[in-house]
Enzyme design. Structure first.
Site, mmCIF file in Angstrom:
data_model
loop_
_atom_site.group_PDB
_atom_site.id
_atom_site.type_symbol
_atom_site.label_atom_id
_atom_site.label_comp_id
_atom_site.label_asym_id
_atom_site.label_seq_id
_atom_site.Cartn_x
_atom_site.Cartn_y
_atom_site.Cartn_z
ATOM 1 N N GLY A 196 0.837 -1.217 0.000
ATOM 2 C CA GLY A 196 0.000 0.000 0.000
ATOM 3 C C GLY A 196 0.858 1.247 0.000
ATOM 4 O O GLY A 196 0.458 2.288 0.537
ATOM 5 N N THR A 220 1.529 3.307 -2.273
ATOM 6 C CA THR A 220 1.012 4.446 -3.049
ATOM 7 C C THR A 220 -0.141 5.158 -2.351
ATOM 8 O O THR A 220 -0.650 6.161 -2.853
ATOM 9 C CB THR A 220 0.528 3.976 -4.447
ATOM 10 O OG1 THR A 220 -0.442 2.928 -4.243
ATOM 11 C CG2 THR A 220 1.671 3.457 -5.284
ATOM 12 N N GLN A 256 -2.230 6.998 1.106
ATOM 13 C CA GLN A 256 -1.924 8.138 2.004
ATOM 14 C C GLN A 256 -0.834 7.771 3.019
ATOM 15 O O GLN A 256 0.202 8.442 3.124
ATOM 16 C CB GLN A 256 -3.187 8.560 2.767
ATOM 17 C CG GLN A 256 -2.894 9.560 3.884
ATOM 18 C CD GLN A 256 -4.080 9.825 4.801
ATOM 19 O OE1 GLN A 256 -4.660 10.894 4.736
ATOM 20 N NE2 GLN A 256 -4.441 8.879 5.663
ATOM 21 N N ASP A 260 0.317 -7.596 -5.702
ATOM 22 C CA ASP A 260 -1.093 -7.487 -5.336
ATOM 23 C C ASP A 260 -1.357 -8.366 -4.117
ATOM 24 O O ASP A 260 -0.824 -9.484 -4.017
ATOM 25 C CB ASP A 260 -1.983 -7.940 -6.507
ATOM 26 C CG ASP A 260 -3.387 -7.399 -6.364
ATOM 27 O OD1 ASP A 260 -3.757 -6.500 -7.150
ATOM 28 O OD2 ASP A 260 -4.123 -7.850 -5.447
ATOM 29 N N LEU A 285 0.009 -2.160 4.803
ATOM 30 C CA LEU A 285 -0.958 -1.055 4.702
ATOM 31 C C LEU A 285 -1.927 -1.229 3.536
ATOM 32 O O LEU A 285 -2.900 -0.481 3.435
ATOM 33 C CB LEU A 285 -0.216 0.286 4.528
ATOM 34 C CG LEU A 285 0.901 0.606 5.519
ATOM 35 C CD1 LEU A 285 1.435 2.014 5.274
ATOM 36 C CD2 LEU A 285 0.413 0.479 6.954
ATOM 37 N N TYR A 314 -14.099 -9.317 -2.937
ATOM 38 C CA TYR A 314 -12.748 -8.807 -3.207
ATOM 39 C C TYR A 314 -12.148 -8.208 -1.929
ATOM 40 O O TYR A 314 -10.968 -8.406 -1.612
ATOM 41 C CB TYR A 314 -12.787 -7.747 -4.317
ATOM 42 C CG TYR A 314 -11.476 -7.028 -4.428
ATOM 43 C CD1 TYR A 314 -10.355 -7.670 -4.962
ATOM 44 C CD2 TYR A 314 -11.332 -5.731 -3.925
ATOM 45 C CE1 TYR A 314 -9.135 -7.024 -5.011
ATOM 46 C CE2 TYR A 314 -10.110 -5.088 -3.978
ATOM 47 C CZ TYR A 314 -9.018 -5.736 -4.522
ATOM 48 O OH TYR A 314 -7.812 -5.109 -4.552
ATOM 49 N N THR A 331 -7.938 -1.252 12.472
ATOM 50 C CA THR A 331 -8.769 -0.048 12.340
ATOM 51 C C THR A 331 -9.821 0.095 13.434
ATOM 52 O O THR A 331 -10.348 -0.915 13.945
ATOM 53 C CB THR A 331 -9.491 -0.070 10.968
ATOM 54 O OG1 THR A 331 -10.564 0.874 10.994
ATOM 55 C CG2 THR A 331 -10.078 -1.430 10.634
ATOM 56 N N GLU A 360 -12.698 0.865 12.835
ATOM 57 C CA GLU A 360 -13.935 0.305 12.272
ATOM 58 C C GLU A 360 -14.270 -1.035 12.928
ATOM 59 O O GLU A 360 -15.415 -1.485 12.885
ATOM 60 C CB GLU A 360 -13.787 0.096 10.762
ATOM 61 C CG GLU A 360 -14.066 1.328 9.939
ATOM 62 C CD GLU A 360 -15.527 1.732 9.938
ATOM 63 O OE1 GLU A 360 -16.369 0.919 9.562
ATOM 64 O OE2 GLU A 360 -15.814 2.869 10.330
ATOM 65 N N TYR A 375 -15.812 -4.439 4.923
ATOM 66 C CA TYR A 375 -14.437 -3.967 5.177
ATOM 67 C C TYR A 375 -14.018 -4.310 6.605
ATOM 68 O O TYR A 375 -12.951 -4.887 6.840
ATOM 69 C CB TYR A 375 -14.376 -2.455 4.949
ATOM 70 C CG TYR A 375 -13.133 -1.789 5.497
ATOM 71 C CD1 TYR A 375 -11.916 -1.855 4.814
ATOM 72 C CD2 TYR A 375 -13.157 -1.077 6.705
ATOM 73 C CE1 TYR A 375 -10.765 -1.237 5.322
ATOM 74 C CE2 TYR A 375 -12.023 -0.464 7.212
ATOM 75 C CZ TYR A 375 -10.831 -0.551 6.521
ATOM 76 O OH TYR A 375 -9.700 0.055 7.027
ATOM 77 N N LYS A 435 -11.166 -6.892 8.063
ATOM 78 C CA LYS A 435 -10.098 -6.403 8.943
ATOM 79 C C LYS A 435 -10.107 -7.128 10.299
ATOM 80 O O LYS A 435 -9.083 -7.216 10.965
ATOM 81 C CB LYS A 435 -10.235 -4.895 9.153
ATOM 82 C CG LYS A 435 -9.819 -4.066 7.932
ATOM 83 C CD LYS A 435 -8.299 -3.920 7.852
ATOM 84 C CE LYS A 435 -7.870 -2.957 6.764
ATOM 85 N NZ LYS A 435 -6.417 -2.758 6.705
ATOM 86 N N HIS A 472 -7.536 8.897 10.244
ATOM 87 C CA HIS A 472 -6.484 9.908 10.110
ATOM 88 C C HIS A 472 -6.464 10.422 8.678
ATOM 89 O O HIS A 472 -6.631 9.686 7.723
ATOM 90 C CB HIS A 472 -5.121 9.387 10.553
ATOM 91 C CG HIS A 472 -4.782 8.039 10.048
ATOM 92 N ND1 HIS A 472 -5.291 6.882 10.603
ATOM 93 C CD2 HIS A 472 -3.994 7.656 9.024
ATOM 94 C CE1 HIS A 472 -4.824 5.851 9.944
ATOM 95 N NE2 HIS A 472 -4.039 6.289 8.966
ATOM 96 N N ARG A 475 -5.101 12.615 1.649
ATOM 97 C CA ARG A 475 -6.232 11.708 1.831
ATOM 98 C C ARG A 475 -6.956 11.480 0.511
ATOM 99 O O ARG A 475 -7.129 12.415 -0.293
ATOM 100 C CB ARG A 475 -7.173 12.348 2.856
ATOM 101 C CG ARG A 475 -8.354 11.489 3.288
ATOM 102 C CD ARG A 475 -7.949 10.188 3.883
ATOM 103 N NE ARG A 475 -8.830 9.755 4.952
ATOM 104 C CZ ARG A 475 -9.059 8.482 5.249
ATOM 105 N NH1 ARG A 475 -8.462 7.517 4.564
ATOM 106 N NH2 ARG A 475 -9.839 8.149 6.250
#
Ligand code: NAP
Ligand code: GDD
Length: 384
Positions: free
Chosen positions: A10, A12, A14, A65, A87, A102, A134, A136, A158, A162, A188, A193
């Site tokens: 991850g 690329t 934020q 990937d 990330l 996915y 997270t 979440e 999601y 996680k 954050h 973002r």
């Protein structure tokens, strides 16, 4: 002494961008995994890029990937990292309702692929792993504020993916003695973002509205509350977590929670525009009540003032139920006591400073004609 080697999935995104820069400054060699895309997707890290022909590089990118075990195993075997920061994720909660399978694969099983690769490559004693968990996970919150011991109750595909990642990280730590830790990070944000997360959607929209480029912005649930910090502070916590002698799980948060509605008001007021809300639910709307001419002139520009003054009383924020989520997370607020005491970490940005940073960035961005030509309008068509 040889340099420490970090691998960031991850890279690329934020957090990947801020973390890469931070680790390079600390003297690391950073390897990053990026996805193949038909368009360039490295905007956030282009300033760190080095020509592959340079002999001593501290930033190296690999195609990969999270859904490809063989690819991940090969990269980890080649890189032999001291630290892995996992990330990479399909990180948009609303989109996860549209792409649940996915999301489970990339955000859930993807973490297993990393952990298992480290184990199979006999790197368990060498490689430390950070898992991007997270807030979440708390979803339908069982306790206020949320801390490391608060039970999880995920509310989206999601968050459920996680949840698997959180527990598989704990399991590999306990089963194989791996240095694998979860950072349970609350929201954050930053000028980097993604444009469809709520803060950035707002700071972009208020900038465009002030410049007369957009009339109104449509939002989803204005009453949900989030504990927002600055990504620049949060990536430091990731680093600190991996520097501890023993692996563990930490809540990273500011301890302050704010409604989406109040964040919108704050963002407008950075440009000298007062906005009030009236109505409820789908009929709620935000309208301009006043302008601080000094602030507006200084930041937006005198040439826009006359036109904007005519807009006092106009509605600039509406609600479109298309943005509502099938199951919402109403309130998040974290207790960061463990991170403060054990890691010596604390946030340096409050919400006002974060909002200021984002609005100032976006007003400058929107002023650039090139940006508009390059698709500044796109976001209006998306329902995320
Ligand atoms: P982000 O900006 O959305 O970045 C996500 C990164 O993951 C991007 O580099 C993306 O690549 C990459 N990615 C997505 N799917 C992938 C796949 N299948 N294979 C390889 N790479 C893939 O997210 P962020 O805000 O930096 O967050 C970083 C991590 O922390 C994520 O795991 C997120 O879920 C988690 N997290 C974020 C927050 C927050 O508030 N920001 C809070 C808690 C946890 P592209 O650039 O090609 O899309
Ligand atoms: N995106 C978005 N767009 N959210 C909106 C909108 C809108 O137009 N209007 C209201 N919201 C509300 C959402 O319903 C949610 O309650 C809140 O704003 C925050 O939404 P996001 O900014 O999309 O973030 P998130 O809280 O769902 O998820 C982010 O934070 C998590 C940590 O708690 C993501 O970064 C996740 O990857 C991360 O794990």
């Amino acid at each position: 002494m040889s340099k420490k080697v970090a691998l960031i999935t991850g890279v690329t995104g934020q957090d990947g961008a801020y973390l890469s820069e931070y680790l390079i400054k600390k003297g690391y060699v950073v390897h990053g995994i990026k996805r193949r895309s038909s368009l360039f997707n490295t905007d956030r890290i282009d300033h760190l890029y080095q020509d592959p022909h340079e002999e001593t590089r501290n930033m190296i990118l690999h195609y990969g990937d999270m859904t490809d075990s063989m690819n991940l195993t090969r990269i980890i075997g080649d890189v032999q990292p001291d630290e892995i920061y996992n990330l990479a994720a399909m990180s948009h909660v609303k989109v996860s309702f549209d792409t649940p399978e996915y999301t489970a694969n990339a955000d859930g099983i993807g973490t297993l692929r990393i952990l298992e690769a480290v184990r199979l490559l006999n790197l368990t004693n060498k490689t430390r792993i950070y898992q991007a968990s997270t807030s979440e996970l708390y979803g339908l919150v069982q306790e206020i504020p949320q801390k490391e011991t608060t039970p999880f109750y995920p509310r989206s595909p999601y968050a459920v993916a996680k949840l698997y990642s959180y527990w598989i990280t704990v399991n590999y730590r306990e089963a194989y003695g791996m240095h694998a830790s979860n950072g349970i990070l609350f929201n954050h944000e930053s000028p980097l973002r993604g444009e469809t997360f709520v803060t950035r959607k707002v700071t972009r929209a208020v900038s465009r509205i002030a410049l007369g480029l957009q009339k109104k912005v449509y939002m989803g649930n204005l009453s949900s509350k989030r504990d927002w910090g600055h990504a620049k502070d949060y990536i430091k916590a990731m680093y600190l977590i991996l520097q501890q002698d023993t692996p563990d799980d930490y809540v990273i948060s500011t301890g302050v929670t704010t409604t989406i509605r109040d964040f919108i008001k704050m963002s407008f007021s950075e440009l000298g525009i007062d906005v009030m809300f009236r109505g409820v639910d789908e009929k709620e709307e935000g309208y301009i009540t006043n302008i601080n001419e000094n602030i507006f002139t200084k930041i937006v520009g005198e040439e826009h003032l006359l036109n904007f003054k005519k807009r006092i009383g106009e509605v600039v924020v509406g609600v479109d139920p298309a943005y509502f989520r099938p199951t919402e997370v109403d309130i998040l607020i974290g207790d960061n006591t463990k991170a403060r005491t054990k890691l010596g970490w604390e946030p340096t940005y409050d919400l006002k400073a974060l909002c200021h940073d984002m609005v100032m960035h976006d007003i400058e961005l929107m002023k650039k004609e090139e940006f508009l030509k390059n698709g500044g309008y796109r976001i209006l068509n998306y329902f995320e």
